[in-house]
Design a protein around this motif. Structure first.
Motif, PDB file in Angstrom:
ATOM      1  N   THR A 154     -40.263 -19.663 -20.412  1.00  0.00           N
ATOM      2  CA  THR A 154     -39.026 -18.776 -20.523  1.00  0.00           C
ATOM      3  C   THR A 154     -38.809 -18.699 -21.957  1.00  0.00           C
ATOM      4  N   LEU A 155     -38.080 -17.617 -22.154  1.00  0.00           N
ATOM      5  CA  LEU A 155     -37.674 -17.369 -23.620  1.00  0.00           C
ATOM      6  C   LEU A 155     -36.243 -16.756 -23.691  1.00  0.00           C
ATOM      7  N   ASP A 156     -35.467 -16.957 -24.925  1.00  0.00           N
ATOM      8  CA  ASP A 156     -34.189 -15.916 -25.099  1.00  0.00           C
ATOM      9  C   ASP A 156     -34.754 -14.843 -25.722  1.00  0.00           C
ATOM     10  N   LEU A 157     -34.495 -13.658 -25.286  1.00  0.00           N
ATOM     11  CA  LEU A 157     -34.672 -12.463 -25.655  1.00  0.00           C
ATOM     12  C   LEU A 157     -33.696 -12.277 -26.860  1.00  0.00           C
ATOM     13  N   PRO A 158     -34.125 -11.764 -28.048  1.00  0.00           N
ATOM     14  CA  PRO A 158     -33.333 -11.177 -29.110  1.00  0.00           C
ATOM     15  C   PRO A 158     -32.265 -10.259 -28.644  1.00  0.00           C
ATOM     16  N   GLU A 159     -31.123 -10.132 -29.318  1.00  0.00           N
ATOM     17  CA  GLU A 159     -30.256  -9.017 -28.813  1.00  0.00           C
ATOM     18  C   GLU A 159     -30.635  -7.476 -28.978  1.00  0.00           C
ATOM     19  N   ALA A 160     -31.631  -7.476 -29.946  1.00  0.00           N
ATOM     20  CA  ALA A 160     -32.176  -6.203 -30.296  1.00  0.00           C
ATOM     21  C   ALA A 160     -33.091  -5.837 -28.938  1.00  0.00           C
ATOM     22  N   VAL A 161     -33.758  -6.752 -28.558  1.00  0.00           N
ATOM     23  CA  VAL A 161     -34.674  -6.313 -27.079  1.00  0.00           C
ATOM     24  C   VAL A 161     -33.953  -6.043 -26.114  1.00  0.00           C
ATOM     25  N   ARG A 162     -32.604  -6.809 -25.753  1.00  0.00           N
ATOM     26  CA  ARG A 162     -31.675  -6.734 -24.660  1.00  0.00           C
ATOM     27  C   ARG A 162     -31.102  -5.517 -24.841  1.00  0.00           C
ATOM     28  N   ALA A 163     -30.822  -4.917 -26.065  1.00  0.00           N
ATOM     29  CA  ALA A 163     -30.209  -3.622 -25.876  1.00  0.00           C
ATOM     30  C   ALA A 163     -30.898  -2.234 -25.745  1.00  0.00           C
ATOM     31  N   LEU A 164     -32.244  -2.453 -25.951  1.00  0.00           N
ATOM     32  CA  LEU A 164     -33.082  -1.348 -25.438  1.00  0.00           C
ATOM     33  C   LEU A 164     -32.837  -0.980 -23.859  1.00  0.00           C
ATOM     34  N   ASP A 165     -32.396  -2.009 -23.035  1.00  0.00           N
ATOM     35  CA  ASP A 165     -32.037  -1.618 -21.721  1.00  0.00           C
ATOM     36  C   ASP A 165     -30.989  -0.312 -21.620  1.00  0.00           C
ATOM     37  N   LYS A 166     -29.993  -0.439 -22.306  1.00  0.00           N
ATOM     38  CA  LYS A 166     -28.876   0.424 -22.497  1.00  0.00           C
ATOM     39  C   LYS A 166     -29.028   1.682 -22.970  1.00  0.00           C
ATOM     40  N   MET A 167     -30.086   1.889 -23.630  1.00  0.00           N
ATOM     41  CA  MET A 167     -30.224   3.001 -24.453  1.00  0.00           C
ATOM     42  C   MET A 167     -30.886   3.973 -24.091  1.00  0.00           C
ATOM     43  N   SER A 168     -30.665   5.396 -24.204  1.00  0.00           N
ATOM     44  CA  SER A 168     -30.944   6.696 -23.777  1.00  0.00           C
ATOM     45  C   SER A 168     -32.478   6.612 -24.011  1.00  0.00           C
ATOM     46  N   THR A 169     -33.450   7.401 -23.598  1.00  0.00           N
ATOM     47  CA  THR A 169     -34.572   7.675 -23.595  1.00  0.00           C
ATOM     48  C   THR A 169     -35.131   9.145 -23.556  1.00  0.00           C
ATOM     49  N   ARG A 170     -36.324   9.457 -24.497  1.00  0.00           N
ATOM     50  CA  ARG A 170     -36.727  10.769 -24.431  1.00  0.00           C
ATOM     51  C   ARG A 170     -38.138  10.587 -24.906  1.00  0.00           C
ATOM     52  N   TYR A 171     -39.029  11.459 -24.004  1.00  0.00           N
ATOM     53  CA  TYR A 171     -40.510  11.536 -24.271  1.00  0.00           C
ATOM     54  C   TYR A 171     -40.998  12.774 -23.431  1.00  0.00           C
ATOM     55  N   LEU A 172     -42.234  13.443 -23.780  1.00  0.00           N
ATOM     56  CA  LEU A 172     -42.674  14.378 -23.196  1.00  0.00           C
ATOM     57  C   LEU A 172     -43.971  13.729 -22.645  1.00  0.00           C
ATOM     58  N   ALA A 173     -44.341  14.160 -21.288  1.00  0.00           N
ATOM     59  CA  ALA A 173     -45.728  13.711 -20.579  1.00  0.00           C
ATOM     60  C   ALA A 173     -46.640  14.719 -20.779  1.00  0.00           C
ATOM     61  N   LEU A 174     -47.953  13.948 -21.069  1.00  0.00           N
ATOM     62  CA  LEU A 174     -49.339  14.422 -21.170  1.00  0.00           C
ATOM     63  C   LEU A 174     -50.088  13.940 -19.815  1.00  0.00           C
ATOM     64  N   GLU A 175     -50.200  14.721 -18.830  1.00  0.00           N
ATOM     65  CA  GLU A 175     -50.579  14.290 -17.661  1.00  0.00           C
ATOM     66  C   GLU A 175     -52.348  14.658 -17.692  1.00  0.00           C
TER      67      GLU A 175
END
Length: 493
Positions: A435-456
């Protein structure tokens, strides 16, 4: 200091030319035409330097003062390395059983790429501002390079960053470090396929000289010499602090140091080979996961891709095309550009090559190598935790496995490179029952908006990607000329 291509078709470029490029026009990779020799006196004078000071000294050997005056270089490196989580930027963990781990993961994206990337982006921004120029950076990533390039360059006015990553083949943290950056100059593409698949169209785009010139297209992968140059400092720092140099008598031969390196694209191991050619007695060990092309090349001269890239617990080194080995081959062949050109063109065409006997002999004298399966990674993570309460990332475990299974040579100290924080690889930690304690910066990623384009992936996916990426690059350049954000003109995921 001037630079040439490993394939012999380009000579006499300066550092700025090389920085603002990708592959050389002849398809090769840039290297210094000559390498400086580091004397014992120089090494001893560097032994008290901080890591940023050491990086500056290394860079000053390869960047003439007429391009970046020394005061400017000091400022650029200092600023680049100012935001790391530990005061010394890097850290040495000295553990039981003679295990010494050089932690290179204390930057913003928790990977060693941050060290060279932040410096390289500062150098890039310096030259672009000086000449009021813009550039488009094209990056393919197996997981860590993309996030590091994005976080180093986000918000810079003169740079657009285009990153392509292999969807479903990296960890959630690696992915979110890329797709949560919403700055206008960041453009992220999720591609079906492996990181090696991605490299094929990217290499072809860099061979399109009209596209390269029109959009100042450049690379921040370790194909860029500046990345490898800064990574020389990893090996010198370890040598100065672990080899026993300070205890060696003046005039005595320099003590050797064994450096164990998790190896994928081979940028780090190429840097180690360069440092060795500069006079430092390094014993280099390249450790791979199940994607073992470097191991096979060292062992038998079999420089051949497997049929498919194997997905492992150490995804950042899930690579079957270790492109920086071209630099190693060039060094060890006596800088024979014609030989390297023939070898690499055959490899790129057929995905296989058998090293000439003389070159294989040279390689096996400079490198040893090994390969570790996932079971070995788990075993190593568990053992290191049990003995030290020290948590390894799966890539670092690939190196530490060698320490546990191959006793060091008597009288030779050993250092294993830690390339990433375990916080980026939670599934691997869980598989090891830890087990590990996640840094706050890693935990915060789950709450952030995302954006990308797909190359299928289509029927002829390689050419299809190449065409679509080229269109995106041209459209990004056009949008910048019109003063609009590219993402406002396309529909994103």
């Amino acid at each position: 200091m001037q630079y040439c291509s490993t394939r012999g078709g380009v000579q006499g470029w300066n550092f700025q030319d090389v920085l603002l490029s990708g592959y050389a026009p002849d398809g090769g990779m840039f290297m210094p035409e000559t390498l400086p020799t580091l004397t014992p006196d120089t090494l001893r004078s560097w032994s008290s330097l901080s890591y940023p000071q050491l990086v500056t000294e290394v860079c000053s050997l390869f960047i003439p003062t007429e391009l970046i005056p020394r005061a400017d270089l000091d400022g650029l490196v200092s600023a680049a390395l100012s935001g790391f989580a530990v005061p010394g930027v890097v850290s040495l963990a000295r553990l039981k059983g003679g295990l010494c781990v050089l932690e290179l993961f204390h930057g913003e994206t928790l990977a060693f790429k941050d060290l060279a990337m932040t410096c390289t982006v500062r150098f890039l921004d310096y030259f672009l501002r000086k000449e009021s120029r813009r550039a488009i950076v094209l990056v393919g990533t197996s997981g860590d390079t993309g996030g590091s390039a994005i976080h180093s360059a986000r918000g810079l006015g003169g740079v657009d960053v285009v990153v392509v990553y292999p969807r479903g083949r990296i960890t959630l943290v690696q992915e979110k470090q890329m797709i949560t950056c919403l700055e206008d100059n960041i453009h992220v593409f999720a591609a079906d396929g492996s990181s090696d698949d991605i490299d094929v169209p990217i290499r072809r785009l860099f061979s399109d000289q009209e596209l390269v010139k029109q959009h100042s297209l450049m690379s921040l992968n370790s194909v860029n010499w500046s990345r490898v140059m800064v990574q020389l400092a990893h090996f010198l720092y370890a040598y100065l602090h672990v080899s026993g140099l300070e205890q060696a008598e003046t005039g005595a031969p320099l003590p050797a140091l064994e450096m164990v390196v998790p190896t994928g694209g081979a940028g780090n191991i190429a840097a180690g080979c360069i440092v060795k050619q500069m006079g430092i007695p390094l014993c280099l060990v390249a450790m791979t996961n199940a994607n073992d092309i470097v191991h096979r090349t060292v062992q038998s001269g079999d420089f051949s891709m497997a049929t498919n890239v194997t997905q492992t617990m150490a995804p950042a080194i899930d690579i079957q095309d270790p492109y920086n080995m071209e630099r190693v081959f060039w060094l060890l062949s006596g800088r024979d550009g014609a030989l390297v050109k023939g070898m690499m063109e055959e490899f790129q065409h057929s995905h296989r090559h058998t090293l000439p006997e003389a070159l294989h002999k040279q390689l096996s004298q400079v490198l040893t190598a090994g390969a570790v399966r996932d079971e070995g990674i788990v075993e190593t993570m568990q053992r290191c935790w049990k003995e030290n309460q020290y948590l390894l990332c799966p890539h670092t475990a690939v190196a530490v496995w060698h320490h546990y299974h191959c006793p060091p040579t008597t009288g030779v100290n050993r250092c294993c490179i830690a390339t990433a924080s375990p916080a980026k690889f939670q599934e691997a930690v869980q598989k090891a029952g830890l087990t590990l304690d996640l840094p706050e910066a890693v935990r915060a990623l789950d709450k952030m908006s995302t954006r990308y384009l797909a190359l299928e992936r289509g029927q002829d996916w390689s050419k299809d990607w190449e065409g679509r990426l080229k269109q995106h690059i041209q459209a990004i350049g056009s949008a910048r000329q019109r003063g609009v954000a590219y993402y406002s003109t396309v529909e994103c995921n």
